[in-house]
Design a protein around this motif. Structure first.
Motif, PDB file in Angstrom:
ATOM      1  N   THR A  36      47.166 -28.207  49.822  1.00 22.86           N
ATOM      2  CA  THR A  36      48.083 -28.238  48.691  1.00 22.86           C
ATOM      3  C   THR A  36      48.209 -29.667  48.178  1.00 22.86           C
ATOM      4  OG1 THR A  36      49.344 -26.366  49.553  1.00 22.86           O
ATOM      5  CG2 THR A  36      50.430 -27.756  47.923  1.00 22.86           C
ATOM      6  N   ALA A  37      47.835 -29.863  46.926  1.00 23.91           N
ATOM      7  CA  ALA A  37      48.018 -31.147  46.266  1.00 23.91           C
ATOM      8  C   ALA A  37      49.376 -31.141  45.587  1.00 23.91           C
ATOM      9  CB  ALA A  37      46.909 -31.386  45.246  1.00 23.91           C
ATOM     10  N   THR A  38      50.278 -32.001  46.050  1.00 27.55           N
ATOM     11  CA  THR A  38      51.641 -32.051  45.537  1.00 27.55           C
ATOM     12  C   THR A  38      51.809 -33.251  44.618  1.00 27.55           C
ATOM     13  OG1 THR A  38      52.565 -30.945  47.472  1.00 27.55           O
ATOM     14  CG2 THR A  38      54.068 -32.308  46.177  1.00 27.55           C
ATOM     15  N   LEU A 378      39.724 -30.194  48.692  1.00 26.44           N
ATOM     16  CA  LEU A 378      40.233 -29.959  47.343  1.00 26.44           C
ATOM     17  C   LEU A 378      39.077 -30.092  46.367  1.00 26.44           C
ATOM     18  CD1 LEU A 378      43.157 -29.448  46.190  1.00 26.44           C
ATOM     19  CD2 LEU A 378      43.115 -31.841  45.460  1.00 26.44           C
ATOM     20  N   VAL A 384      47.820 -26.739  41.705  1.00 24.65           N
ATOM     21  CA  VAL A 384      48.627 -27.841  42.224  1.00 24.65           C
ATOM     22  C   VAL A 384      50.097 -27.447  42.307  1.00 24.65           C
ATOM     23  CG1 VAL A 384      47.076 -29.656  41.427  1.00 24.65           C
ATOM     24  CG2 VAL A 384      48.869 -28.821  39.902  1.00 24.65           C
ATOM     25  N   VAL A 392      51.838 -23.947  45.275  1.00 27.06           N
ATOM     26  CA  VAL A 392      51.149 -24.254  44.023  1.00 27.06           C
ATOM     27  C   VAL A 392      51.717 -23.401  42.898  1.00 27.06           C
ATOM     28  CG1 VAL A 392      49.045 -24.981  45.195  1.00 27.06           C
ATOM     29  CG2 VAL A 392      49.287 -22.601  44.491  1.00 27.06           C
ATOM     30  N   ILE A 398      43.617 -28.677  38.792  1.00 27.00           N
ATOM     31  CA  ILE A 398      43.135 -30.047  38.633  1.00 27.00           C
ATOM     32  C   ILE A 398      41.897 -30.001  37.762  1.00 27.00           C
ATOM     33  CG2 ILE A 398      42.038 -31.989  39.810  1.00 27.00           C
ATOM     34  CD1 ILE A 398      43.849 -31.535  42.149  1.00 27.00           C
ATOM     35  N   PHE A 426      45.564 -32.675  35.142  1.00 26.77           N
ATOM     36  CA  PHE A 426      45.721 -31.267  35.468  1.00 26.77           C
ATOM     37  C   PHE A 426      46.101 -30.474  34.225  1.00 26.77           C
ATOM     38  CE2 PHE A 426      49.927 -33.070  35.850  1.00 26.77           C
ATOM     39  CZ  PHE A 426      50.794 -32.077  35.425  1.00 26.77           C
ATOM     40  N   PHE A 438      49.208 -37.543  42.925  1.00 21.86           N
ATOM     41  CA  PHE A 438      49.287 -36.467  43.903  1.00 21.86           C
ATOM     42  C   PHE A 438      49.167 -36.974  45.340  1.00 21.86           C
ATOM     43  CE2 PHE A 438      47.864 -34.522  39.993  1.00 21.86           C
ATOM     44  CZ  PHE A 438      48.571 -33.327  39.950  1.00 21.86           C
TER      45      PHE A 438
END
Length: 538
Positions: A36-38, A378, A384, A392, A398, A426, A438
Motif C-alpha cells: 500500500t502506497a500511502t 509497486l 493508492v 487504497v 499511480i 496519480f 508517498f
C-alpha cells in the motif's frame, strides 16, 4: 515433500472443529502482492506555513535520517509565483514545513537545487540560488544548512587559501551534521575554475580533486569534473563510493569506480569502463563495463552499484545491479512474473543491507516498477491510499514515478519495519496527473495469503518474504473468529531469495471461520520479527 499437520481442538478455541491441513512444501516464489502506497501529502492537502494562496505544485527529492525522519522538496505555486520548501519531520511524526526559501542575512533565496539531506536532529542541507541584496550580485549558488550558507559562490574557501568557490552542487549531509558536495575553486570572483572536486565537512576538505593520483587507478583523475554526480557517503561518513573520470585519451574508457579512496576491484578486476565483468561476480562471457549510474554504501562498508554492460553472448547492452561484488539483478531476469527489460532509474541501500530500486520496464506495458530486495512491490497503475487509513481508494492509480533517484529507503526501526519514500503522479476518478508524496512500509517479514476467501478443497497460497536465507520461519494462527490463539501451523526456512512459499489444501473444517495468520521469522541481527497479520475468511 509433503506432510500432514493435525491441530486438535485443544490447540484452538472450542468453537473451531478438528482441522486437518495437507501442507505441500514448494520451491520458488510467486509474485509478491502489492504494497500500500500511502500519500503523506498530495495536491488536495493544505500546507500550513506556505505563502497565502499557494497550493501544492509538485515534489522533488526525498531524504531520511537514522531516527525515523523523512523529508521531501516541495514546490508550491500561486499563479506564476513558485516557491521551494522542504517538508517532513525529523522523527517520523506528521510532516510540517522544515524550511522555506527566504531572505537570510544579505541573501535572498529564490530556488533550491534538486537534492538535499537531513541530520538526525532535523537540520537540512541543500543548494540554493540567491541574490545578494547589498552588492546586487545575482544567481549565486551555495550550500546551506538551514538558514546558514556554509559555502557560497565567490566567497573564500576554508581549506584552500586564496581560493574562492566558483560553483557548488549536489549537497548532502551526514546524520551528525557534516555536509558534502561537489564544487569548483577559482582565484577571482566569477573567474575560471582552477580545481574541481568532492568536498566534505564544514571546512570543505577535498576528498578527491582534479589531477589526484588514486591508488588502484591506471590514470590520474581528470582536470574537469573528475568526480561525477553519482557519489555516496555512508550515513556517518565512514565510507564513500563514487564514479570518477580519469585523464585518458578516449572517452570510452575514462570512468572508474572508487571506494574509500581506492579503485574498486571485484574478483581481482578493476571496475572501470571497458574492463571485463568477472564471471565470479556474475558476468557472462565477453561482458564489459560500459557506464555506471547509481552508487550506495553503508556504515558497514556494504555497497551497491548499478551499471550498463555491453558484449556478452548476444553482443547486447545490459543493465545490472551489483551488491558487494556480485550481480544480483540484470536485464532478462524474471522477477515476480516480469522479465526485466529496461534500466534502473534509482537505487538505494540502507544500514540493514536492504536495497530498493526503481526500474523502467520496456516490455509489455511500458511502466516503472518499484523493487525491494529483488521483489516487485509497486507498479505504475497500482491504486493508492490518499487519506492515510491504510486502504487504497477506488479508481486511483499511480501514473508516473517522478524524478531521477528521488526515492529514499530508510533503515529498519525497532519493529523491523523499513520505509520507502517517493514522489509520484496519480489519477483519481475525476482528475489526472496529480502530485503526491508517498510512503510504503515494509515489515521485516511480509506475509501474503491468496485467495482471501477460499473454499474447501481449494489450494491456499501462502508466501512470506523479507527474511534471510536459511533462517527459521514459523507460520502461526493468532486468532480464530476474533478470539486470540497462538497455534503453530507450519515451519520452514527462508530460501536463497529470502522467501518461503507453501500451498495448504483447505479442509472442510475451516468453513465459516476467519483465521488470523502471522509469520514469525528470524531476520537481521538474529532477532525474531512478526509479520503483518492476514485474516482469511473461509
Amino acid at each position: 515433500m509433503s506432510e500432514e499437520l493435525v491441530l486438535d481442538s485443544r490447540d484452538l478455541p472450542i468453537l473451531v472443529p478438528f482441522i486437518v491441513l495437507a501442507l505441500v512444501l514448494a520451491g520458488g516464489v510467486n509474485s509478491a502482492a502489492g504494497q500500500t502506497a500511502t500519500a503523506l501529502l498530495h495536491s488536495d492537502n493544505q500546507v500550513p506555513g506556505a505563502p497565502d494562496g499557494h497550493t501544492i505544485d509538485t515534489f522533488g527529492d526525498t531524504a531520511v535520517n537514522r531516527v525515523g525522519g523523512y523529508g521531501v522538496i516541495l514546490y508550491t505555486r500561486n499563479g506564476t509565483d513558485v516557491r521551494t520548501h522542504i517538508w517532513g519531520n525529523p522523527t517520523g511524526d506528521p510532516g510540517t514545513l522544515l524550511h522555506s526559501e527566504g531572505l537570510y542575512g544579505n541573501l535572498q533565496q529564490h530556488r533550491f537545487g534538486a537534492t538535499f539531506g537531513m541530520t538526525d536532529s532535523g537540520d537540512v542541507a541543500y543548494r540554493a540560488i540567491s541574490d545578494n541584496v547589498l552588492t546586487g550580485a545575482v544567481n549565486l549558488n551555495g550550500v546551506w544548512i538551514g538558514d546558514i550558507a556554509v559555502a557560497q559562490e565567490n566567497e573564500q574557501t576554508l581549506s584552500f587559501p586564496n581560493r574562492l568557490w566558483s560553483y557548488l552542487s549536489v549537497p548532502d549531509i551526514t546524520v551528525d551534521g557534516r555536509p558534502y558536495f561537489l564544487g569548483g575553486l577559482t582565484d577571482e570572483p566569477d573567474g575560471r575554475v582552477r580545481t574541481h572536486g568532492l568536498f566534505f565537512g564544514l571546512d570543505a576538505a577535498a576528498v578527491l580533486k582534479s589531477g589526484d593520483t588514486v591508488p588502484g587507478l591506471p590514470h590520474d583523475l581528470a582536470w574537469s569534473f573528475p568526480v561525477l554526480r553519482d557519489f555516496c557517503f555512508s550515513s556517518n561518513g565512514t565510507h564513500y563510493l563514487t564514479q570518477v573520470k580519469m585523464k585518458t585519451e578516449s572517452l570510452a574508457d575514462d570512468n572508474a569506480v572508487v571506494l574509500d579512496g581506492v579503485g574498486l576491484e571485484v574478483a581481482g578486476s578493476l571496475v572501470c569502463e571497458t574492463g571485463s565483468v568477472p564471471a565470479a561476480a556474475g558476468g557472462i562471457p565477453n561482458e564489459n563495463w560500459s557506464e555506471f549510474r547509481f552508487t550506495e554504501v553503508n556504515e558497514s562498508g556494504s555497497w551497491l552499484l548499478t551499471a550498463t554492460t555491453d558484449g556478452g553472448r548476444l553482443r547486447t547492452r545490459s543493465e545490472v545491479l551489483m551488491r558487494d561484488g556480485n550481480i544480483v539483478l540484470r536485464n532478462g531476469d524474471v522477477v515476480d512474473g516480469e522479465t526485466l527489460d529496461g534500466y534502473f532509474q534509482a537505487a538505494q541501500l540502507n544500514e540493514d543491507g536492504d536495497y530498493a530500486a526503481l526500474w523502467e520496464q520496456f516490455a509489455g506495458r511500458r511502466q516503472r516498477l518499484l523493487l525491494f530486495n529483488g521483489r516487485i512491490i509497486l507498479k505504475e497503475g497500482d491504486p493508492v491510499d490518499l487519506d492515510r487509513d491504510g486502504i487504497v481508494e477506488p479508481a486511483t492509480e499511480i501514473t508516473h514515478f517522478t524524478g531521477i533517484n528521488a526515492m529514499t529507503l530508510s533503515d529498519r526501526d525497532h519493529t523491523g519495519t523499513a520505509r520507502i519514500y517517493f514522489p509520484a503522479r496519480f489519477d483519481t476518478a475525476d482528475e489526472s496527473f496529480l502530485p503526491g508524496f508517498f510512503r510504503i512500509e515494509l515489515p521485516e517479514v511480509k506475509l501474503f495469503v491468496t485467495p482471501e476467501t477460499p473454499v474447501a478443497g481449494e489450494t491456499l497460497e501462502v508466501n512470506a518474504w523479507g527474511g534471510i536465507h536459511g533462517n527459521f520461519v514459523a507460520l502461526v494462527a493468532v486468532s480464530v473468529d476474533g478470539m486470540p490463539t497462538f497455534t503453530q501451523i507450519h515451519t520452514a526456512t527462508f530460501d536463497s531469495t529470502g522467501n518461503f512459499r507453501f500451498l495448504p489444501t483447505v479442509a472442510p473444517g475451516f468453513a465459516g471461520h476467519t483465521v488470523g495468520i502471522q509469520a514469525w521469522g528470524r531476520g537481521s541481527g538474529g532477532k525474531y520479527r512478526p509479520s503483518n497479520i492476514v485474516e482469511v475468511a473461509f
